[in-house]
Write a protein that holds these residues in place. Structure first.
Motif, PDB file in Angstrom:
ATOM      1  N   LEU A 206       0.812  -1.226   0.000  1.00  0.00           N
ATOM      2  CA  LEU A 206       0.000   0.000   0.000  1.00  0.00           C
ATOM      3  C   LEU A 206       0.841   1.270   0.000  1.00  0.00           C
ATOM      4  CD1 LEU A 206      -2.754  -1.047   2.561  1.00  0.00           C
ATOM      5  CD2 LEU A 206      -2.833  -1.154   0.074  1.00  0.00           C
ATOM      6  N   VAL A 207       2.154   1.159  -0.249  1.00  0.00           N
ATOM      7  CA  VAL A 207       2.999   2.351  -0.321  1.00  0.00           C
ATOM      8  C   VAL A 207       2.597   3.176  -1.531  1.00  0.00           C
ATOM      9  CG1 VAL A 207       5.349   3.190  -0.622  1.00  0.00           C
ATOM     10  CG2 VAL A 207       4.899   1.228   0.869  1.00  0.00           C
ATOM     11  N   ALA A 208       2.211   4.416  -1.299  1.00  0.00           N
ATOM     12  CA  ALA A 208       1.742   5.248  -2.407  1.00  0.00           C
ATOM     13  C   ALA A 208       2.070   6.721  -2.211  1.00  0.00           C
ATOM     14  CB  ALA A 208       0.231   5.077  -2.593  1.00  0.00           C
ATOM     15  N   ALA A 209       2.053   7.208  -0.973  1.00  0.00           N
ATOM     16  CA  ALA A 209       2.267   8.637  -0.714  1.00  0.00           C
ATOM     17  C   ALA A 209       3.760   8.941  -0.789  1.00  0.00           C
ATOM     18  CB  ALA A 209       1.713   9.013   0.659  1.00  0.00           C
ATOM     19  N   VAL A 210       4.147   9.828  -1.683  1.00  0.00           N
ATOM     20  CA  VAL A 210       5.550  10.165  -1.894  1.00  0.00           C
ATOM     21  C   VAL A 210       5.781  11.587  -1.401  1.00  0.00           C
ATOM     22  CG1 VAL A 210       7.420  10.347  -3.565  1.00  0.00           C
ATOM     23  CG2 VAL A 210       5.610   8.634  -3.893  1.00  0.00           C
ATOM     24  N   GLY A 211       6.778  11.765  -0.562  1.00  0.00           N
ATOM     25  CA  GLY A 211       7.113  13.076  -0.018  1.00  0.00           C
ATOM     26  C   GLY A 211       8.198  12.952   1.019  1.00  0.00           C
ATOM     27  N   ASP A 212       8.389  13.999   1.801  1.00  0.00           N
ATOM     28  CA  ASP A 212       9.392  13.959   2.851  1.00  0.00           C
ATOM     29  C   ASP A 212       8.802  14.586   4.115  1.00  0.00           C
ATOM     30  OD1 ASP A 212       9.323  16.603   2.188  1.00  0.00           O
ATOM     31  OD2 ASP A 212      11.370  16.713   1.433  1.00  0.00           O
ATOM     32  N   ASP A 213       9.673  14.957   5.040  1.00  0.00           N
ATOM     33  CA  ASP A 213       9.207  15.467   6.324  1.00  0.00           C
ATOM     34  C   ASP A 213       8.327  16.708   6.177  1.00  0.00           C
ATOM     35  OD1 ASP A 213      10.811  13.476   7.157  1.00  0.00           O
ATOM     36  OD2 ASP A 213      12.105  14.682   8.437  1.00  0.00           O
ATOM     37  N   GLU A 214       8.546  17.492   5.123  1.00  0.00           N
ATOM     38  CA  GLU A 214       7.750  18.703   4.948  1.00  0.00           C
ATOM     39  C   GLU A 214       6.263  18.369   4.865  1.00  0.00           C
ATOM     40  OE1 GLU A 214       7.112  22.411   1.794  1.00  0.00           O
ATOM     41  OE2 GLU A 214       8.624  20.867   1.416  1.00  0.00           O
ATOM     42  N   GLN A 215       5.884  17.408   4.041  1.00  0.00           N
ATOM     43  CA  GLN A 215       4.484  17.050   3.894  1.00  0.00           C
ATOM     44  C   GLN A 215       3.994  16.163   5.045  1.00  0.00           C
ATOM     45  OE1 GLN A 215       6.680  16.355   1.122  1.00  0.00           O
ATOM     46  NE2 GLN A 215       6.296  18.475   0.493  1.00  0.00           N
ATOM     47  N   PHE A 216       4.808  15.198   5.458  1.00  0.00           N
ATOM     48  CA  PHE A 216       4.345  14.230   6.445  1.00  0.00           C
ATOM     49  C   PHE A 216       4.199  14.860   7.836  1.00  0.00           C
ATOM     50  CE2 PHE A 216       5.259  11.445   3.042  1.00  0.00           C
ATOM     51  CZ  PHE A 216       4.578  10.265   3.282  1.00  0.00           C
ATOM     52  N   ALA A 217       5.022  15.865   8.183  1.00  0.00           N
ATOM     53  CA  ALA A 217       4.876  16.534   9.473  1.00  0.00           C
ATOM     54  C   ALA A 217       3.568  17.316   9.532  1.00  0.00           C
ATOM     55  CB  ALA A 217       6.066  17.458   9.718  1.00  0.00           C
ATOM     56  N   VAL A 218       3.232  18.010   8.449  1.00  0.00           N
ATOM     57  CA  VAL A 218       1.967  18.750   8.421  1.00  0.00           C
ATOM     58  C   VAL A 218       0.789  17.785   8.428  1.00  0.00           C
ATOM     59  CG1 VAL A 218       0.577  20.390   7.100  1.00  0.00           C
ATOM     60  CG2 VAL A 218       3.055  20.698   7.262  1.00  0.00           C
ATOM     61  N   ALA A 219       0.904  16.676   7.689  1.00  0.00           N
ATOM     62  CA  ALA A 219      -0.167  15.683   7.693  1.00  0.00           C
ATOM     63  C   ALA A 219      -0.380  15.117   9.092  1.00  0.00           C
ATOM     64  CB  ALA A 219       0.168  14.565   6.710  1.00  0.00           C
ATOM     65  N   ALA A 220       0.704  14.823   9.813  1.00  0.00           N
ATOM     66  CA  ALA A 220       0.569  14.311  11.177  1.00  0.00           C
ATOM     67  C   ALA A 220      -0.043  15.350  12.099  1.00  0.00           C
ATOM     68  CB  ALA A 220       1.941  13.877  11.700  1.00  0.00           C
ATOM     69  N   MET A 221       0.312  16.624  11.893  1.00  0.00           N
ATOM     70  CA  MET A 221      -0.274  17.693  12.701  1.00  0.00           C
ATOM     71  C   MET A 221      -1.785  17.769  12.496  1.00  0.00           C
ATOM     72  SD  MET A 221       0.656  21.756  12.431  1.00  0.00           S
ATOM     73  CE  MET A 221      -0.239  22.997  13.377  1.00  0.00           C
ATOM     74  N   LEU A 222      -2.238  17.644  11.254  1.00  0.00           N
ATOM     75  CA  LEU A 222      -3.676  17.689  10.970  1.00  0.00           C
ATOM     76  C   LEU A 222      -4.392  16.458  11.533  1.00  0.00           C
ATOM     77  CD1 LEU A 222      -3.618  19.018   7.288  1.00  0.00           C
ATOM     78  CD2 LEU A 222      -3.914  20.299   9.397  1.00  0.00           C
ATOM     79  N   ILE A 223      -3.764  15.294  11.465  1.00  0.00           N
ATOM     80  CA  ILE A 223      -4.376  14.087  12.026  1.00  0.00           C
ATOM     81  C   ILE A 223      -4.560  14.242  13.540  1.00  0.00           C
ATOM     82  CG2 ILE A 223      -3.974  11.640  12.487  1.00  0.00           C
ATOM     83  CD1 ILE A 223      -2.625  11.459   9.762  1.00  0.00           C
ATOM     84  N   ALA A 224      -3.519  14.744  14.221  1.00  0.00           N
ATOM     85  CA  ALA A 224      -3.612  14.931  15.667  1.00  0.00           C
ATOM     86  C   ALA A 224      -4.705  15.933  16.018  1.00  0.00           C
ATOM     87  CB  ALA A 224      -2.257  15.379  16.216  1.00  0.00           C
ATOM     88  N   ASP A 225      -4.823  16.978  15.232  1.00  0.00           N
ATOM     89  CA  ASP A 225      -5.877  17.962  15.502  1.00  0.00           C
ATOM     90  C   ASP A 225      -7.265  17.357  15.346  1.00  0.00           C
ATOM     91  OD1 ASP A 225      -6.761  20.929  15.729  1.00  0.00           O
ATOM     92  OD2 ASP A 225      -7.718  20.217  13.885  1.00  0.00           O
ATOM     93  N   GLN A 226      -7.449  16.516  14.342  1.00  0.00           N
ATOM     94  CA  GLN A 226      -8.755  15.887  14.155  1.00  0.00           C
ATOM     95  C   GLN A 226      -9.118  14.972  15.319  1.00  0.00           C
ATOM     96  OE1 GLN A 226     -10.945  16.497  11.422  1.00  0.00           O
ATOM     97  NE2 GLN A 226      -9.467  18.175  11.301  1.00  0.00           N
ATOM     98  N   LEU A 227      -8.118  14.431  16.007  1.00  0.00           N
ATOM     99  CA  LEU A 227      -8.383  13.539  17.145  1.00  0.00           C
ATOM    100  C   LEU A 227      -8.498  14.308  18.465  1.00  0.00           C
ATOM    101  CD1 LEU A 227      -5.966  10.596  16.289  1.00  0.00           C
ATOM    102  CD2 LEU A 227      -8.453  10.663  16.022  1.00  0.00           C
ATOM    103  N   GLY A 228      -8.371  15.644  18.446  1.00  0.00           N
ATOM    104  CA  GLY A 228      -8.516  16.443  19.654  1.00  0.00           C
ATOM    105  C   GLY A 228      -7.231  16.793  20.353  1.00  0.00           C
ATOM    106  N   PHE A 229      -6.081  16.589  19.708  1.00  0.00           N
ATOM    107  CA  PHE A 229      -4.795  16.910  20.311  1.00  0.00           C
ATOM    108  C   PHE A 229      -4.303  18.257  19.811  1.00  0.00           C
ATOM    109  CE2 PHE A 229      -4.873  12.271  20.514  1.00  0.00           C
ATOM    110  CZ  PHE A 229      -4.425  12.033  21.809  1.00  0.00           C
ATOM    111  N   ASP A 230      -3.637  19.019  20.694  1.00  0.00           N
ATOM    112  CA  ASP A 230      -2.856  20.167  20.255  1.00  0.00           C
ATOM    113  C   ASP A 230      -1.546  19.652  19.689  1.00  0.00           C
ATOM    114  OD1 ASP A 230      -4.749  22.021  21.074  1.00  0.00           O
ATOM    115  OD2 ASP A 230      -3.949  22.090  23.112  1.00  0.00           O
TER     116      ASP A 230
END
Length: 829
Positions: free
Chosen positions: A552-576
């Motif tokens: 299922l490897v498909a998303a290509v990028g580096d820390d720039e995209q994946f850090a922001v994606a993780a930040m948005l995921i945490a926000d959706q779950l109620g985390f700062d």
């Protein structure tokens, strides 16, 4: 006739205002009660500095103020000379007392002398932009020294010399308390528990200031009352008994004590309730440092530039020793607006207390557990962003630019990020030492508890594909869900730092990955770019619903995209959550680290920090894997069924069409005009402006006094003839007053002229008095020719007064303020 004159003189003597009280007992008692008011001001100032150096500064300042006030009272100095003496004493003791750390070298002492001299103009900026407590950082103690020296001199000079108007002395003595409140912290101190009663320290300071001021007022009032009764008893022969004096004093003390107790009780009971959940409005609340953050690019936006071949192996900074520290923070970016993550809130900006960058004194607070000392040496540098570790406690710069870098250092206490706006920014050769508190071990992400029940970011900045992907994972809620989603995001992503593979050799970052293949990756971390990342994941999972993470490897990028994606995921779950750009000194997961503490461009990384309900921030790495190559789609792997063959013998060249006349001739691109470097000009203007301001502060009052007197003299020579005679007489009297003569209001003009002439009856001043009386009372006023002669005599008398004095006395007379103070004029209608 002689008896009548003596009776008239006795009546005039009785009408004279009482002289200022004197005597060692009065001077000492008055100084002690005012020192009590100043002591409350010292207590109010303590929270600003919290250093024993403040005690030395305030003791020296109050003692110096007593000395200047005593000398000025003894020698009857004018207000102007008292002010000059106060300023001279302040500058003389300022460097050894208020800037003790500057005595290490002559250059440091000269710099401290400049800081102390300019503190009356620029010192407030340091007090408002530095994080509290200030300690003995540079010359920040100079404003406190100036306040206590000036207030001590002014209060004692007023109360020792005044006959009736001594009340302003108490108000001046209260100014240090106002200084401590105005420049104090934004938040109230922790309340003091007295049994079941909670009292704010600020309330106690306010009550203490009122009580000390009341003691000073009662003491002086009682002293003046006893003095007046003694004078009356001496004149009448009837003395009041001690019982009556004690009864009156007891009544006044009882009334004052009752007022204080009532005010204290009301403030202690009503104050905490009225001020609950209200911010403390002080000067620090509205003044913020002007920084260059708005113009500086986001460190995450320029993240990929560090992986170019010319910067990949370039040393940015060196950290030593590296033991005990696993991460170095370069920038913390807690805010996302759909385009980029940034360090300050888009709506509040630099004025938000929770995210504002403030200057840092020598030490922030007391010792904390887990402290480590780290030295950092800058090489290529990271722009205005200063690498830090852990929770910063203290920072000290080294080298020839130490003072300049310390002045430009700002810290965001909420995020731990630091910047330095010195010009130029920290570069090769600059170094500093950090003392920070580093946690022993970070908690696992799965154990975290969200602080909210829903997201905090606006829906328009969150890609729809991200929420759709989260819904399809069935990961649950809380920290366990966040840990699962971040693990799947990393394992189903593929690391790539470039869009296209250039021809020739592979880039340095790709060679370091070993067997990994190249996949193009678009830069940026906007909502559209993050949405495309999760769209790739959704499409791959829909085509292989039962595939493993490697399938299922498909998303290509580096820390720039994946850090922001993780930040948005945490926000959706109620985390700062927030993005951190920095480097790793150690990693148990085999991620890139700085070798031997030398951090290079290729060692830069980005991760997220997530906060739980207790406010603890936990780091989480989000760098995607590079072992499993993305599987190509079936259509991409299939060879074309009908290959196209090119027959060269039938190929005909196609000539380009003629250019359209409407297109016109394409002009050469205009060269971008080079902007002129105005750095030197602005520096010169800034230095010139500060110098001019200092000159105005020092020389401005002198020029103002001379100008006012010249304009007054010019106005007196105008108008009708009678007004010019009256004005000339007033100019004559004012000149005598400025040269040290007294002008009793009960004397006539002729008596006053004889007093100025040493008793001579044929003095020129007597002629002036005669002409002035004629202009006021005669039916036929003097002529214009006599007026010219009158003013000629005034000029001659002014020259006589000046000739009687030395050079310094003449200068003191020209700058004297005695004639500018309103008083009763002798002989005026």
């Amino acid at each position: 006739m002689s008896a009548a004159i003596e009776q008239q003189s006795a009546r005039r003597t009785a009408r004279r205002p009482p002289q200022a009280p004197s005597g060692a007992g009065f001077l000492l008692g008055q100084a002690l009660v005012l020192d009590l008011v100043l002591a409350v001001g010292a207590v109010a100032t303590w929270p600003i500095y919290r250093s024993t150096a403040l005690i030395i500064v305030l003791t020296a300042g109050i003692a110096a103020g007593h000395l200047v006030a005593a000398l000025g009272t003894r020698w009857r100095w004018s207000a102007w000379w008292v002010a000059l003496a106060t300023l001279a004493v302040y500058v003389a003791i300022g460097v050894p007392v208020a800037a003790t750390g500057s005595l290490a070298s002559p250059d440091a002492a000269l710099r401290a002398l400049v800081d102390v001299a300019t503190a009356p103009v620029t010192g407030w900026k340091d007090l408002l932009t530095l994080e509290l407590p200030l300690g003995s950082y540079q010359a920040t103690l100079a404003p406190a020294l100036l306040v206590f020296v000036g207030c001590t001199v002014a209060a004692l000079s007023i109360t020792w010399r005044a006959r009736r108007w001594w009340m302003p002395a108490v108000l001046v003595a209260l100014l240090p308390t106002a200084f401590g409140v105005a420049f104090g912290a934004r938040a109230l101190s922790a309340p003091l528990r007295l049994g079941t009663l909670a009292v704010q320290p600020e309330t106690l300071v306010g009550v203490g200031a009122v009580l000390a001021a009341l003691v000073a007022v009662v003491w002086r009032s009682d002293h003046d009352r006893r003095r007046a009764l003694a004078t009356a008893a001496a004149a009448s022969g009837v003395a009041r008994g001690p019982r009556g004096r004690r009864r009156g004093l007891t009544a006044r003390v009882t009334t004052a004590t009752g007022m204080v107790i009532a005010a204290t009780a009301v403030a202690a009971l009503w104050g905490p309730w009225a001020l609950a959940d209200r911010p403390r409005e002080v000067a620090r609340s509205v003044v913020e440092p002007v920084l260059e953050l708005e113009r500086a690019p986001s460190p995450l936006a320029s993240y990929r530039a560090s992986f170019d071949d010319d910067r990949y192996d370039e040393a940015l900074f060196t950290v030593s020793p590296a033991q005990g520290v696993d991460r170095v923070r370069v920038a913390t970016l807690p805010f996302y607006d759909g385009r980029t993550v940034r360090a300050v809130a888009p709506d509040a900006g630099l004025t938000d207390p929770a995210t504002a960058f403030t200057r840092v004194p020598s030490r922030l607070d007391a010792d904390a557990p887990g402290e480590v000392a780290v030295s950092v040496r800058i090489q290529a540098g990271t722009g205005i962003w200063v690498p830090t570790v852990g929770d910063l406690r203290a920072v000290s710069f080294e080298g020839s630019r130490a003072a300049e870098l310390a002045d430009g250092f700002f810290l965001n206490a909420a995020t731990g990020a630091a910047i330095d706006i010195a010009d130029p920014a920290p570069a090769d050769g600059d170094a500093y030492r950090l003392v920070a508190s580093v946690p022993a071990e970070a908690e696992p992400v799965a154990s975290l508890t969200p602080s909210r029940s829903g997201p905090a970011l606006p829906a328009e900045v969150v890609p729809a594909s991200l929420t759709e992907w989260m819904d399809t994972q069935n990961a649950g809620t809380g920290g366990a869900a966040l840990d699962t989603l971040l693990d799947r995001l990393r394992s189903r992503g593929y690391l790539s730092h470039a869009l296209l593979l250039p021809g020739g050799d592979a880039p340095a970052w790709l060679r370091d990955l070993g067997e990994a293949g190249f996949q193009p990756s678009r830069a940026g971390h906007s909502t559209d770019r993050i949405g495309a990342l999760f769209t790739q994941l959704i499409e791959r999972e829909s085509s292989s619903p039962d595939g493993s993470d490697a399938d299922l490897v498909a998303a290509v990028g580096d820390d720039e995209q994946f850090a922001v994606a993780a930040m948005l995921i945490a926000d959706q779950l109620g985390f700062d959550a927030r993005v951190v750009v920095g480097t790793r000194l150690a990693s148990p997961e085999g991620l890139p680290v700085c070798e031997d503490g030398v951090c290079r461009g290729g060692d830069l990384a980005a991760w997220v920090e997530v906060a739980d309900a207790a406010g603890r921030w936990v780091p989480a790495d989000v760098t995607p894997q590079h072992e499993s190559f993305p599987s190509p789609d079936l259509e991409q792997r299939r060879d074309p069924e009908n290959p196209t063959q090119v027959r060269r013998d039938e190929a005909e060249p196609v000539l380009p069409a003629d250019a359209s006349p409407a297109d016109g001739e394409r002009s050469e691109p205009e060269s971008t005009p080079q902007e002129a470097d105005l750095t030197a000009l602005w520096t010169a203007l800034r230095i010139g402006g500060v110098s001019l301001l200092a000159l105005v502060v020092l020389v401005g009052p002198l020029v103002t006094i001379l100008t006012v007197k010249a304009l007054r003299r010019r106005g007196r020579r105008r108008g009708d003839v009678a007004a010019r005679f009256t004005g000339g007489w007033e100019e004559y009297v004012d000149t005598a007053v400025d040269h040290g003569y007294t002008a009793p209001a009960h004397l006539t003009r002729r008596e006053l002229a004889r007093l100025f002439a040493g008793g001579a009856e044929d003095a020129a001043g007597v002629r002036l008095a005669t002409w002035a009386d004629r202009s006021a009372f005669d039916v036929a006023p003097p002529s214009a020719a006599e007026n010219d002669e009158f003013w000629r005599i005034v000029a001659a008398e002014r020259a006589r007064f000046a000739a009687e004095k030395g050079w310094w006395a003449r200068l003191r007379a020209r700058l004297s303020l005695r004639s500018l103070v309103p008083r009763r004029r002798a002989g005026r209608r």
